[in-house]
Design an enzyme around this catalytic site. Structure first.
Site, PDB file in Angstrom:
ATOM      1  N   ASN A  82       0.847  -1.192   0.000  1.00 27.18           N
ATOM      2  CA  ASN A  82       0.000   0.000   0.000  1.00 27.18           C
ATOM      3  C   ASN A  82       0.884   1.245   0.000  1.00 27.18           C
ATOM      4  O   ASN A  82       1.821   1.343   0.795  1.00 27.18           O
ATOM      5  CB  ASN A  82      -0.935  -0.007   1.215  1.00 27.18           C
ATOM      6  CG  ASN A  82      -2.010  -1.071   1.096  1.00 27.18           C
ATOM      7  OD1 ASN A  82      -2.524  -1.310   0.016  1.00 27.18           O
ATOM      8  ND2 ASN A  82      -2.337  -1.728   2.194  1.00 27.18           N
ATOM      9  N   HIS A 127       6.241  -1.575   3.683  1.00 30.09           N
ATOM     10  CA  HIS A 127       6.100  -2.983   4.038  1.00 30.09           C
ATOM     11  C   HIS A 127       5.403  -3.728   2.923  1.00 30.09           C
ATOM     12  O   HIS A 127       4.560  -3.169   2.228  1.00 30.09           O
ATOM     13  CB  HIS A 127       5.334  -3.151   5.368  1.00 30.09           C
ATOM     14  CG  HIS A 127       4.072  -2.356   5.450  1.00 30.09           C
ATOM     15  ND1 HIS A 127       4.061  -1.006   5.709  1.00 30.09           N
ATOM     16  CD2 HIS A 127       2.770  -2.720   5.292  1.00 30.09           C
ATOM     17  CE1 HIS A 127       2.808  -0.563   5.723  1.00 30.09           C
ATOM     18  NE2 HIS A 127       2.015  -1.581   5.463  1.00 30.09           N
TER      19      HIS A 127
HETATM   20  P1  5GP Z   1      -0.993  -0.809   5.765  1.00 35.78           P
HETATM   21  O1  5GP Z   1      -2.456  -0.552   5.911  1.00 35.78           O
HETATM   22  O2  5GP Z   1      -0.161   0.379   6.211  1.00 35.78           O
HETATM   23  O3  5GP Z   1      -0.603  -1.320   4.411  1.00 35.78           O
HETATM   24  O4  5GP Z   1      -0.673  -2.021   6.728  1.00 35.78           O
HETATM   25  C1  5GP Z   1      -0.282  -1.898   8.049  1.00 35.78           C
HETATM   26  C2  5GP Z   1      -0.428  -3.278   8.664  1.00 35.78           C
HETATM   27  O5  5GP Z   1       0.314  -3.297   9.871  1.00 35.78           O
HETATM   28  C3  5GP Z   1      -1.862  -3.653   9.020  1.00 35.78           C
HETATM   29  O6  5GP Z   1      -2.201  -4.865   8.352  1.00 35.78           O
HETATM   30  C4  5GP Z   1      -1.839  -3.813  10.544  1.00 35.78           C
HETATM   31  O7  5GP Z   1      -2.651  -4.877  10.998  1.00 35.78           O
HETATM   32  C5  5GP Z   1      -0.365  -4.060  10.820  1.00 35.78           C
HETATM   33  N1  5GP Z   1       0.089  -3.584  12.116  1.00 35.78           N
HETATM   34  C6  5GP Z   1      -0.111  -2.349  12.667  1.00 35.78           C
HETATM   35  N2  5GP Z   1       0.485  -2.252  13.864  1.00 35.78           N
HETATM   36  C7  5GP Z   1       1.086  -3.449  14.087  1.00 35.78           C
HETATM   37  C8  5GP Z   1       1.872  -3.966  15.172  1.00 35.78           C
HETATM   38  O8  5GP Z   1       2.144  -3.302  16.178  1.00 35.78           O
HETATM   39  N3  5GP Z   1       2.333  -5.220  15.062  1.00 35.78           N
HETATM   40  C9  5GP Z   1       2.060  -6.007  13.962  1.00 35.78           C
HETATM   41  N4  5GP Z   1       2.558  -7.246  13.954  1.00 35.78           N
HETATM   42  N5  5GP Z   1       1.336  -5.550  12.918  1.00 35.78           N
HETATM   43  C10 5GP Z   1       0.857  -4.296  12.982  1.00 35.78           C
END
Ligand code: 5GP
Ligand code: ZN
Length: 113
Positions: A89, A102
């Site tokens: 994303n 990520h």
């Molecule tokens: P994005 O929406 O930015 O592409 O994805 C962020 C991802 O990070 C989400 O799927 C969310 O569940 C994950 N995430 C957010 N905070 C944490 C955390 O503290 N630990 C882990 N393992 N995943 C996280």
């Protein structure tokens, strides 16, 4: 490798916040997503802080390339034996919530589009 004091994934890389790590080397870390959206949901992160591919620079692009070379084996070893999906994303319209690049690794089941 530059990390950011206010970034949750940098804190995970530094070990300041716990995570369920499944793979680590000098350039990247892979851990389980805290809110899995598929049977297998891993996050691969470079050990340097930047938000967007467009901000990666040479070192960041090398890290991404390295990540892509390692991900197939990490995915297979963690239950993605019949394919998987990679998602990156980028920015607001994509719903990026963590501003440290990520790669989502999703699999372990047939995924809805
Ligand atoms: P994005 O929406 O930015 O592409 O994805 C962020 C991802 O990070 C989400 O799927 C969310 O569940 C994950 N995430 C957010 N905070 C944490 C955390 O503290 N630990 C882990 N393992 N995943 C996280
Ligand atoms: Zn970060």
């Amino acid at each position: 490798m530059t990390l950011n004091d206010n970034c949750i994934f940098c804190k995970i890389i530094k070990g300041e916040i716990p995570s369920q790590k499944v793979y680590e080397d000098d350039f990247m870390l892979v851990f389980k997503d805290i809110e899995p959206k598929a049977k297998v949901h891993l996050l691969a992160v470079p050990k340097m802080h930047f938000k967007l591919i467009s901000e990666a620079g040479e070192e960041g692009l090398e890290a991404i390339s390295h990540m892509l070379s390692v991900i197939p084996e990490v995915a297979a070893k963690n239950g993605c034996t019949n394919g998987y999906r990679l998602v990156i994303n980028q920015g607001d319209d994509a719903g990026q919530t963590v501003f440290h690049l990520h790669i989502h690794i999703l699999g372990g089941e047939e995924l809805p589009w």
